[in-house]
Write a protein that holds these residues in place. Sequence first.
Motif, short mmCIF file in Angstrom:
data_model
loop_
_atom_site.label_atom_id
_atom_site.label_comp_id
_atom_site.label_asym_id
_atom_site.label_seq_id
_atom_site.Cartn_x
_atom_site.Cartn_y
_atom_site.Cartn_z
N THR A 1 -12.20 73.35 -16.67
CA THR A 1 -13.14 73.89 -17.65
C THR A 1 -14.53 73.25 -17.50
O THR A 1 -14.65 72.04 -17.51
CB THR A 1 -12.62 73.64 -19.08
OG1 THR A 1 -11.31 74.16 -19.17
CG2 THR A 1 -13.52 74.29 -20.12
N GLY A 2 -15.54 74.08 -17.35
CA GLY A 2 -16.91 73.58 -17.29
C GLY A 2 -17.32 72.99 -15.95
O GLY A 2 -18.39 72.42 -15.82
N ILE A 3 -16.45 73.13 -14.93
CA ILE A 3 -16.81 72.65 -13.59
C ILE A 3 -16.64 73.82 -12.61
O ILE A 3 -15.59 74.45 -12.58
CB ILE A 3 -15.92 71.45 -13.17
CG1 ILE A 3 -16.05 70.34 -14.22
CG2 ILE A 3 -16.33 70.94 -11.79
CD1 ILE A 3 -15.18 69.14 -13.95
N PHE A 4 -17.69 74.11 -11.88
CA PHE A 4 -17.70 75.30 -11.02
C PHE A 4 -18.01 74.92 -9.59
O PHE A 4 -18.91 74.11 -9.34
CB PHE A 4 -18.77 76.30 -11.51
CG PHE A 4 -18.76 76.47 -13.01
CD1 PHE A 4 -17.68 77.06 -13.65
CD2 PHE A 4 -19.83 76.00 -13.77
CE1 PHE A 4 -17.67 77.20 -15.02
CE2 PHE A 4 -19.82 76.14 -15.15
CZ PHE A 4 -18.73 76.74 -15.78
N ALA A 5 -17.30 75.53 -8.66
CA ALA A 5 -17.54 75.26 -7.24
C ALA A 5 -18.13 76.49 -6.57
O ALA A 5 -17.59 77.58 -6.70
CB ALA A 5 -16.23 74.87 -6.55
#
Length: 364
Positions: free
Chosen positions: A350-354
């Motif tokens: 959640t809240g971390i995007f690659a």
Amino acid sequence: MQAFLELDHLTRTFAGTPAVHELSLSVGEHEIVTLLGPSGCGKTTTLRMIAGFETPNSGRIVLDGRDVTQLPPQKRGFGMVFQHYALFPHMSVGANVAFGLETAGLTRAEVDERVTGALELVQLPGAGDRSIGSLSGGQQQRVALARALAPQPKVLLLDEPLSNLDAALREQTRRELRTLVKEIGITTVYVTHDQEEAFDLSDRIAVMREGRLEQLGPAEDLYHGPASEFVATFLGRAGAVTGRVETIDRGRIATCRLAGGAKWKALTPAAGGPPQPGAEVKLLARPEALAFADRADQGTLRGELKDLRFAGSVYVYTVAVEGGELEVQGGADEARLGDVVAVVPRSAPTGIFAFTVRSLGQDP
Ligand SMILES: Nc1ncnc2c1ncn2[C@@H]1O[C@H](COP(=O)(O)OP(=O)(O)OP(=O)(O)O)[C@@H](O)[C@H]1O
Ligand SMILES: [Mg+2]
């Protein structure tokens, strides 16, 4: 939702440069859709094409099942409030509101009735005889809205209607605006470059970049599942670090090895296929998705505290780590400038995007 207003591959070019490029977008009846994007991305041009003040080079505009692309503005059934809402200062409030009605073939009594009704709608009853100059900025904005609503348009088009107001009034007015628009039930296309305004007002947001539609959806979907780095950073704060994909689970969750050694899970964009193991990625992390750790394991990333900012109810700490800089939301006194701290995800992914920077085997 069935489309009430449909933009179909709209393109508008100025001197060889596309201001709007192949823009397709459907707006449902009673829906508020916001065009959100930085200055110059083509928002006003899009709205002017919908209203009929600008002719597309190609593409179609369909309103309620009818192709209106070739119709002049007054035959389309749109009410528009312009970016600089251009009231006539020498005319009374009532005359301003009546302006769009005079060509509509209504009797004097009908015009008066519409003006009275529109001023009541925007909560300026009885203001018809006042001069524009005697009104506050917020009241003038409501007169512009009344003028747009008086012809009883099928769709309301609003181009940064609150930009002339100060911050406090802007916030109050946008809530009132949403309530009003929802009460009337009028289909609305709203334009702004202000992310908070878009969040407050819209049913769905269309993020635009350089004349193109970058992503369309409800605010939560865009915030929690950005399709691109641009959307992720335009819609909220996000620190960034580099990393490499180790594995992909459940189709979209990438386990990444960060430059600083830690292993974090991150969401990959829904479209375009997940990155392959080995791909080089940029990880963007929302401040509220991170916390300081007092443990040391493979999930902790160490860095130095560079900056600290009071953001109202919380503090935001900027931490320089290998391969980037992260922001961590926390309470007061969690760390001091210069401290070496350990950062962990709160509830990854959640809240971390690659986002893929380079696939394995792709040339640099
Ligand atoms: N009449 C025009 N002639 C030439 N170029 C234009 C014209 N109108 C717009 N443009 C260009 O098209 C691009 C998009 O402009 P537009 O006004 O649609 O942007 P915007 O998203 O509304 O920006 P802002 O947030 O600053 O209002 C810009 O590069 C602008 O310079
Ligand atoms: Mg504009």
